[in-house]
Design an enzyme around this catalytic site. Structure first.
Site, short mmCIF file in Angstrom:
data_model
loop_
_atom_site.label_atom_id
_atom_site.label_comp_id
_atom_site.label_asym_id
_atom_site.label_seq_id
_atom_site.Cartn_x
_atom_site.Cartn_y
_atom_site.Cartn_z
N ASP A 192 7.82 -12.17 -5.08
CA ASP A 192 6.90 -11.26 -3.99
C ASP A 192 6.40 -10.23 -4.36
O ASP A 192 7.04 -9.30 -5.02
CB ASP A 192 7.66 -11.23 -2.85
N SER A 193 4.91 -9.86 -4.27
CA SER A 193 4.43 -8.59 -4.99
C SER A 193 5.06 -7.49 -4.48
O SER A 193 4.52 -6.15 -4.85
CB SER A 193 2.87 -8.78 -4.68
N THR A 248 -8.45 10.92 0.78
CA THR A 248 -8.34 10.69 2.33
C THR A 248 -7.62 9.59 2.71
O THR A 248 -7.64 8.57 2.42
CB THR A 248 -9.91 10.75 2.95
N THR A 289 2.36 -15.33 -1.97
CA THR A 289 2.49 -16.53 -0.89
C THR A 289 1.63 -17.80 -1.41
O THR A 289 2.26 -18.96 -1.02
CB THR A 289 1.69 -16.06 0.39
#
Ligand code: ASP
Length: 343
Positions: free
Chosen positions: A60-61, A279, A16
């Protein structure tokens, strides 16, 4: 001794921070990096020499891939001796994965590699990009006794520098998009930069940088939910070529004790598939054996991811699989903190 001006390499991968809105469709897409620099004349005021390099096609990642991690690592490797620090401009969506991955890829790193990006494009009036970028560069340039202060992969966002492999993206709306729930921040940016020296990673200063370029993507993440079916589990575990699984369990590493869940895991482990317990909670640690609902996992040889994030667990698994570590030592090595990613 005269203090030399720090040299910083800015690596633009996309995200971005450097995007513009397409006038026709209204969607955000990456644009030319040179335009990005024009938007921040303040960079010239910083007391360091900045050079820039950009991905030919910024991404864009969400399109991030291990091959791009290697690309970032190679840029750092080939410029390692010319620069005092590196700032990687990256989309926030997968930034924690990339920062974690780079921490494993770059062994014996002794210079700062700071990931940053922004929630709003740099051209936006209310952008968070300028502060993130400028402070990241200052942190990368920070020296003490002529040595870099930060000697690890960090992630800087909204006034905080975190250890990269401890972070998770927690918010798609707030400027404070990241958290590091199991490790304190390394630096806080207020009127001054407050460095928490005790928490900084201390690399072995005698060993040279090693760049590990083999990553194995044959892994899966299985997130438990009440009602997860045996069929689903089996189909993932029987994936052709699968070598490792990150099991996202409940609480302190707990899962159902039903045999139709435990048996397929046991079989997978006996076939040499590594199963790692992390977790689902954002903070806290796996403690297999604390509850009856995790004892069975311990017994069948599930590896403890301790308090590592899923992002760190994934990239560590890809990295260690790429190292071709013998099966009998894999568990011990995985359960060891290699880059400060767990404790
Ligand atoms: N989708 C964007 C990306 O990750 C979001 C951002 O940059 O913050 O590239």
């Amino acid at each position: 001794m005269t203090k030399s001006i720090p040299r910083i390499l800015l690596i633009y991968t996309g995200g971005t921070i450097g995007m513009i809105k397409d006038v026709e469709t209204g969607v955000l897409r990456a644009f030319d990096f040179n335009n990005l620099l024009l938007k921040i004349p303040e960079l010239k005021l910083l007391d360091c020499n900045i050079e820039t390099v950009s991905f030919k096609v910024p991404i864009d990642s969400s399109n991030m891939e291990p091959k791009y991690w290697i690309k970032i690592a190679e840029i750092i490797e080939s410029n390692y001796h010319r620069f005092d620090g590196f700032v990687v401009l990256h989309g926030s969506d997968t930034m924690s994965y990339s920062a974690s991955a780079l921490s494993f890829i770059l062994e014996n790193l002794k210079k700062p590699v700071i990931f940053t990006g922004s929630q709003l494009p740099i051209g936006d009036l209310r952008t968070d990009a300028k502060e993130n970028l400028i402070t990241s560069i200052q942190i990368a340039a920070l020296q003490r006794y002529n040595k870099p202060v930060v000697r690890e992969v960090g992630l800087y966002f909204e006034y905080k520098l975190y250890r990269g492999n401890r972070t998770t993206k927690i918010n798609a709306e707030h400027f404070q998009a990241f958290a590091s729930l199991n490790y304190p921040e390394l630096i806080e940016s207020g009127v001054h930069l407050k460095v928490n020296f005790d928490y900084l990673f201390k690399p072995n200063s005698r060993k040279p940088l090693i760049v590990h370029k083999r990553l194995d993507k044959n892994i899966a993440i299985i997130k438990l939910f009440p009602g997860i079916s045996n069929i689903l589990l089996q189909s993932i575990l029987n994936t052709k070529g699968l070598k490792g699984v990150i099991l996202e369990t409940y609480g302190a590493g707990n899962c159902t004790t039903e045999n139709e869940f435990i048996a397929p895991l046991k079989e997978a482990i006996s076939k040499g598939i590594h199963v790692i317990n992390v977790t689902q909670c954002s903070g806290g640690s796996v403690a297999m054996g604390q509850y009856e609902t995790s004892s069975k996992l311990k017994k069948i040889g599930v590896i403890s991811g301790k308090n590592s994030t899923t992002e760190a667990a994934v990239s560590k698994l890809m990295y260690l699989l790429g190292q071709k570590i013998p099966t009998n030592t894999f568990k011990t090595i995985y359960e060891t903190s290699l880059r400060g990613e767990m404790n």
